[in-house]
Design an enzyme around this catalytic site. Structure first.
Site: not given
Lengths: 366, 324
Positions: B61, B85-86, B128
């Site tokens: 990421e 998003a986590d 999640h």
């Protein structure tokens, strides 16, 4: 341990550099890339000139810091100029370059100026950073010259992005380059960026200046793999080794690395041992560096080695060296005097807006 | 899916398709988004339709966002898909320290969009289900969008791509499949403008994302008791449309802010802070907020359903507010 790992079985170090000074750096035994073949007089002279500028400029920066004219910190590249400049001098307009903390020499070779360096350190509102950021956090990203953030390893993937943009547009021939220390190779960002560059086979050159101490932390507390170049094989990129305080060797090895990247041979990881001849910053006396190491070949000053080398090759005369020294010293002094008279940023004129397309409260400015 | 029924998720896919078709600078980068079409299929068939422009990324990421920043600096318009998003926390450094600071420091804009499949769904658990909008909105230089409708998901994603600033696009997973629209909108509210989703006069509920629908359901419930509740959908949480909020509070005198994320330092806290400092005289009662419970997001649906605000808990909070 292999000296040139994976893909391209090319020469790792140039043969015949006059001073193979770094004790832990094996001498290159490659059959191509001798200095005579890859390092021209003109290139060596340009590189030496940038090294000299960097050295004398940084000495001025240190003096300005000690006299309280520079706030924050001053982080010098003394002892690392040869490696730094060897990358910068091989890059050209259209390339993407993200230098790091000790790359004043490479920056100047790439096209940064003594003037903008002083403006950034002194916080002049006329500088490219306008007092909003300082010292080594300096660049003009839209011109391919990135302004590093302090978080080590972050610029590897950023440079990859610049190269991807060029790939999307069908532009070929450009390379991306960034520098890091041995400590920075411990970060997740570095690993992610190297892996990504390898997956995309990007024309990226990453130079690791292994100066033996990450701030104060010695290498045995930083990594356990013995030789950082072994990591090249793990990433699936070409590894190369340069003698970090030998300009001619650095020029040859970086020349090969940049040429290979430019020719589409994928990412290149260049590792060079050297020693920083100053503290992490000017606030740091570097007392943690053993004096035996400072007195070893690794501790030899790259600027002196470069000067001797250029004189021996008859690429520079003693008179020219002296003239250059005087000219650079004069330029640095005059530029510093000028910048010291320049306006500081005015908080009342600052727009205090971090957005580009929006007003500071988020209203649409367009 | 019939053409007359477009889901929130399909709107996101169609917006990306349009962006790719109309702007050669756009590319999409994320995990499993190429041939596989993404974990939620938000990029289904796009890799085939736009060869070389919808690329699988390694599980990196930080480097994904770094690559987007570098490409944006060179003139591209990258869209990064976080799988959830986590996981954007693994790219947090690049977002807040590089993307958010780039223009202020250097004058070079950083037009990237980072899509965050956000919020809770039953059984998704602590890693999640998160809602990250407050964390990113904290940083100057980042636009944070939280679309609550199919139409907004479509138009706001296109706005995000066109904007010269980094955008965190919080698309809500709970809305992906069940929220549907008849057709895509031809026009949209202006950028950064909140919407009066449901007009009313007795109290204002400010919400965003999936909570807008819980708020509307609660308002319907209270309408049976004779209350007329106004619901304001923030649409973007940064910039925040304080004017619309204050105008609503001026009409109703009472404020409840609902957020799916945690209360501490969150968007609800920010809204209440703004109303208290800029519109204190408009209030007939202390402003209230309703957020998730202050634990990680639990796995079991029975726990999760109580952890987050729901129509029922919003209605309870409203009843209390109306009695203050």
């Amino acid at each position: 341990m292999t000296k040139s790992s994976t893909a391209a079985p090319e020469a790792k170090g140039a043969k015949g550099g006059k001073k193979k000074t770094a004790p832990s750096a094996p001498k290159g035994k490659g059959t191509v890339g001798t200095p005579g073949a890859t390092v021209s007089k003109e290139l060596a002279r340009r590189a030496y000139r940038s090294m000299l500028e960097a050295r004398l400029l940084e000495e001025k920066l240190a003096a300005l810091y000690r006299s309280g004219k520079i706030v924050g910190g001053v982080f010098l590249g003394r002892g690392q100029e040869a490696l730094s400049v060897a990358l910068g001098v091989h890059l050209r307009r259209g390339d993407v370059y993200a230098p790091l903390i000790r790359d004043q020499a490479g920056r100047l070779a790439f096209g940064d100026t003594i003037l903008d360096t002083l403006r950034t350190y002194l916080g002049s509102s006329l500088g490219s950073m306008r007092g909003r950021d300082g010292n080594i956090h300096r660049g003009r990203p839209s011109e391919g010259y990135h302004a590093m953030i302090s978080h080590l390893g972050a610029m590897v993937s950023t440079v990859c992005g610049g190269l991807m943009a060029k790939r999307f547009r069908g532009e070929t021939g450009a390379v991306g380059a960034t520098c890091i220390g041995e400590g920075g190779t411990s970060t997740g960002s570095f690993h992610e960026g190297m892996n990504m560059a390898a997956v995309e086979k990007l024309p990226l050159v990453v130079v690791v200046a292994n100066n033996q101490f990450s701030y104060s932390t010695p290498n045995d507390r930083q990594f356990a793999c013995g030789d950082l170049m072994a990591r090249a094989e793990g990433y699936g990129v070409t590894g190369r080794r340069a003698v970090g305080n030998d300009l001619v060797d650095c020029l040859a090895v970086l020349g090969e690395a940049v040429a290979a990247a430019r020719a589409g041979k994928g990412p290149q990881l260049v590792v060079a041992d050297l020693l920083r001849l100053v503290g992490h910053g000017e606030h740091d006396d570097a007392s943690y560096i053993p004096s035996a190491l400072k007195k070893s070949p690794l501790g030899r000053d790259c600027l002196e080695i470069a000067r001797e080398s250029l004189l021996e090759h008859e690429w520079l005369t003693a008179k020219e060296a002296a003239d250059w020294h005087a000219a650079v010293e004069k330029e640095v002094e005059e530029t510093a005097s000028k910048v010291l008279r320049e306006p500081a940023p005015d908080p009342s004129e600052e727009d205090w807006n971090a957005f580009s397309a929006l007003g500071r409260n988020g209203e649409e400015a367009r | 899916m019939s053409k007359t029924s477009i889901t929130y998720l399909e709107a996101i896919r169609l917006a990306q398709q349009k962006a790719l078709a109309e702007d050669p600078r756009v590319f999409i980068y994320g995990q499993d988004i190429g041939g596989f079409g993404g974990a939620f299929k938000a990029t289904k068939n796009l890799a085939k339709e736009f060869p070389g422009r919808v690329l699988d990324a390694p599980i990196s990421e930080d480097a994904m966002v770094g690559l987007a920043i570098g490409a944006a600096v060179e003139g591209m318009r990258p869209i990064v898909e976080m799988q959830f998003a986590d996981f954007s926390t693994c790219g947090f450094n690049q977002i807040v320290n590089q993307a958010a600071t780039l223009h202020y420091r250097t004058g070079t804009p950083c037009p990237i969009v980072v899509r965050l499949p956000s919020g809770g769904t039953p059984g998704s658990g602590p890693f999640h289900s998160q809602s990250m909008e407050a964390i990113y909105a904290h940083y100057p230089g980042i636009v944070v969008m939280t679309p609550a409708t199919v139409e907004d998901a479509y138009t706001m994603l296109l706005e995000a791509v066109a904007l010269d600033d980094p955008v965190i696009f919080c698309e809500h997973k709970f809305l992906y499949y069940h929220l549907k629209a008849e057709k895509l909108p031809g026009e949209a509210l202006p950028f950064g403008k909140a919407r009066i989703t449901r007009p009313g006069r007795d109290a204002t509920v400010v919400a965003y994302g999936a909570m807008v629908h819980e708020a509307v359901a609660a308002a319907e419930e209270l309408s049976h008791d004779g209350y007329d509740i106004e619901v304001v959908d923030l649409r973007t949480v940064r910039p925040i449309d304080t004017d619309t909020i204050l105008a609503s509070v001026a009409r109703t005198g009472r404020l409840l802010v609902v957020g799916e994320s945690w209360p501490w330092g969150g968007v609800a806290a920010e809204v209440i802070s703004r109303v208290a400092t800029e519109g204190f005289g408009l209030l007939d009662a202390p402003p209230q907020r309703l957020n998730a419970k202050e634990t990680p997001v639990p796995y079991h649906p029975a726990l999760w359903g109580t952890h987050r605000p729901t129509a029922s808990s919003v209605a309870n909070s409203l009843r209390q507010l109306l009695e203050l």
